[in-house]
Design a protein around this motif. Structure first.
Motif, short mmCIF file in Angstrom:
data_model
loop_
_atom_site.label_atom_id
_atom_site.label_comp_id
_atom_site.label_asym_id
_atom_site.label_seq_id
_atom_site.Cartn_x
_atom_site.Cartn_y
_atom_site.Cartn_z
N LEU A 157 0.82 -1.15 0.03
CA LEU A 157 0.02 0.07 0.03
C LEU A 157 0.81 1.20 -0.07
O LEU A 157 1.93 1.21 0.80
CB LEU A 157 -0.80 0.27 1.16
N VAL A 158 0.68 2.26 -0.81
CA VAL A 158 1.54 3.31 -1.00
C VAL A 158 0.72 4.80 -0.74
O VAL A 158 -0.40 4.75 -1.46
CB VAL A 158 2.37 3.36 -2.10
N LYS A 159 1.14 5.64 -0.02
CA LYS A 159 0.46 6.90 0.33
C LYS A 159 1.45 7.88 -0.38
O LYS A 159 2.29 8.03 0.07
CB LYS A 159 0.22 7.25 1.60
N PRO A 160 1.06 8.50 -1.55
CA PRO A 160 1.90 9.62 -2.29
C PRO A 160 1.71 10.72 -1.47
O PRO A 160 0.81 11.01 -0.47
CB PRO A 160 1.11 9.73 -3.54
N ALA A 161 2.62 11.71 -1.61
CA ALA A 161 2.45 13.13 -1.16
C ALA A 161 1.20 13.76 -1.69
O ALA A 161 0.60 13.57 -2.68
CB ALA A 161 3.60 14.15 -1.61
N SER A 162 0.38 14.47 -0.65
CA SER A 162 -1.02 15.16 -1.04
C SER A 162 -0.78 16.03 -2.33
O SER A 162 -2.00 16.33 -2.94
CB SER A 162 -1.55 15.47 0.11
N ASP A 163 0.49 16.88 -2.30
CA ASP A 163 0.61 17.64 -3.29
C ASP A 163 0.58 16.79 -4.74
O ASP A 163 0.34 17.68 -5.88
CB ASP A 163 1.78 18.39 -3.17
N THR A 164 1.16 15.80 -4.85
CA THR A 164 1.48 15.04 -6.18
C THR A 164 1.15 13.67 -5.96
O THR A 164 1.85 12.77 -6.32
CB THR A 164 3.17 15.00 -6.38
N PRO A 165 -0.24 13.45 -5.97
CA PRO A 165 -0.88 11.94 -5.96
C PRO A 165 -1.10 11.54 -7.38
O PRO A 165 -1.09 9.96 -7.55
CB PRO A 165 -2.07 11.98 -5.19
N LEU A 166 -1.17 12.30 -8.56
CA LEU A 166 -1.85 11.58 -9.80
C LEU A 166 -0.61 10.64 -10.44
O LEU A 166 -1.10 9.74 -10.80
CB LEU A 166 -1.83 13.07 -10.55
N SER A 167 0.68 11.01 -10.27
CA SER A 167 1.53 10.18 -10.90
C SER A 167 1.54 8.60 -10.26
O SER A 167 1.52 7.66 -10.90
CB SER A 167 2.85 10.56 -11.00
N CYS A 168 1.53 8.86 -8.68
CA CYS A 168 1.29 7.49 -8.10
C CYS A 168 0.06 6.63 -8.45
O CYS A 168 0.38 5.44 -8.59
CB CYS A 168 1.55 7.74 -6.43
#
Length: 458
Positions: A157-168
């Motif tokens: 499970l991966v949580k991306p940075a809230s500013d940049t989640p689209l790539s994840c």
């Protein structure tokens, strides 16, 4: 839904679904069940095939992925394309490293007690992986945290940075498109309290974190017993430039290392210690180079320095530089906000050693130059902080290079190259408060497995 904006003009560019604890708990339960049922484990060739198909999809979408990195993260397109190429190469590295996941024979006849036995080890997946990532490399960091988990057979499970989640979210979708069942890899965007519960859940075997030291060390202290972790924080990267250095090569390298992604890199060039005989020439060269950098929206082809990730970061950088100016630093160029979201590339000469910008990671477009006469005094100042990551030395003297290498507090010392140099297969590790464990795809894959031994008595 969580809305994402372009950090230059703050206009909405997309959104991702948010996940409450009930949703995350369900994902963890399914991931843990997959790990506990060995009949569900994927064979090495199956993992390799999924990663290969995902890599081919990424190649087909290279331009789209690069634009998305620039659009959500503010990294100039020229650098965003490099990031996507590195991410694609990272997938290939994971495929290759699957073949290196092997154990060793353990000699048993060294004493009478071990005689008559044969022993060897194999490697198995460690268990459920939870990753929390940073904004500054929104695709490649995710590849570094997620693809090794897939390669080793760990649900993730991966949580991306809230500013940049689209790539994840797109990368996880590509894995699913390539044949990986959804329960094996999930992207989640939970609120802070649910994120902490996810990280510290006893079903988590390995925690991968990239971000600020305060958050990383705090979460490590709350991990469930037995959980392993890797933490990657930042540094205040030092560079020694001695009297023999080739400034025609040093200036462009240091400029790139200092202002790449507007300084928002954990090993960005920040503190340059230059010998007094060449400091004026180095400072003049870097000032001219910094003034020439084009600042703008990262999605434009001619942009060389994009925005900072949030307006409040622009305000913070401005405060640090004004403090240094008030303390006696010369501002050779920059030193001003260009807008609410951008700051001019800045070169400072001789800020006070106790200035905030001399002691803390600026994560902005600012490089400090300090004059020295005694290299050991410069190295002592470089080593005086509680952070240590990558460092560099520019010299044409082999003895000087080796002296810096032996004496700088760093996990890696670059000679005649900037501190932000990295390949994705080399070890990448913060020391002191800069991190814990070793990154780099082969090293991460090793950390995500356990070595299991069998001993056979003949």
């Amino acid at each position: 839904m969580h809305e994402v904006v372009n950090p230059f003009d703050l206009q909405p560019i997309g959104s991702v679904p948010t996940a409450d604890w009930e949703t995350v708990d369900g994902y963890l339960a399914k991931a843990y069940a997959l790990y506990r049922d060995r009949s569900q484990w994927k064979k090495p060739h199956e993992r390799a095939a999924i990663l290969h198909r995902a890599m081919e999809i990424m190649k087909e979408r290279r331009d789209h992925l690069a634009f998305q990195v620039a659009n959500e993260g503010g990294k100039p397109l020229v650098d965003a394309r490099v990031e996507v190429d590195r991410a694609i190469n990272g997938m290939e590295l994971c495929i290759h490293e699957i073949g290196a996941l092997k154990g060793t024979e353990i000699p048993m006849g060294l004493t009478a007690a071990g005689d008559g036995r044969t022993a060897w080890t194999t490697r198995e997946p460690i268990g459920v992986v939870v990753a929390v990532s940073a904004f500054n490399h929104p695709l490649n960091l995710i590849v570094h945290q997620v693809a090794p988990a897939v390669a080793t057979g760990c649900p993730v499970l991966v949580k991306p940075a809230s500013d940049t989640p689209l790539s994840c979210f797109e990368f996880i979708s590509i894995l699913h498109e390539a044949g990986l069942e959804e329960d094996w890899a999930r992207a989640v965007a939970p609120p802070r309290d649910a994120s902490e519960k996810m990280v510290t859940d006893p079903r988590v075997a390995f925690f991968s974190f990239i971000g600020s030291a305060g958050v990383g060390w705090g979460l490590r202290s709350k991990l469930a017993p037995g959980a392993r972790c890797a933490l990657e924080h930042g540094g205040v990267a030092p560079v020694i430039v001695d009297a023999t250095a080739d400034l025609d090569k040093a200036v462009p390298s240091l400029t790139k290392g200092g202002f790449y992604h507007s300084g928002q890199v954990c090993v960005s060039v920040q503190r340059v210690f230059a010998h007094s005989s060449i400091v004026d020439d180095l400072a003049a060269g870097m000032t001219e180079a910094a003034k020439a950098l084009k600042v703008g929206n990262a999605i434009h082809e001619d942009t060389e320095c994009g925005p900072l990730i949030r307006p409040k970061e622009v305000d913070r950088v401005a405060e640090w530089i004004e403090e240094a100016r008030s303390g006696g630093a010369q501002i050779l160029c920059g030193g001003e906000k260009l807008s609410d979201t951008t700051y001019a590339p800045t070169v400072l000469l001789n800020p006070a050693p106790d200035a905030t910008i001399s002691r803390n990671e600026v994560f902005g477009p600012a490089v400090c130059i300090y004059s020295y006469d005694d290299v050991d005094a410069a190295i002592a100042q470089a080593n005086s902080l509680d952070v240590a990551f990558q460092a560099a030395v520019f010299t044409n003297d082999l003895g000087g290079a080796m002296h810096a290498y032996r004496n700088l507090d760093a996990s890696a010392v670059m000679v005649n190259d900037h501190t932000a140099f990295r390949t994705d297969w080399m070890p990448f590790a913060g020391l002191k408060t800069s991190g814990h464990g070793v990154g780099g795809i082969p090293y991460t894959m090793h950390e995500m497995t356990i070595e299991k031994m069998i001993v056979i008595k003949a």
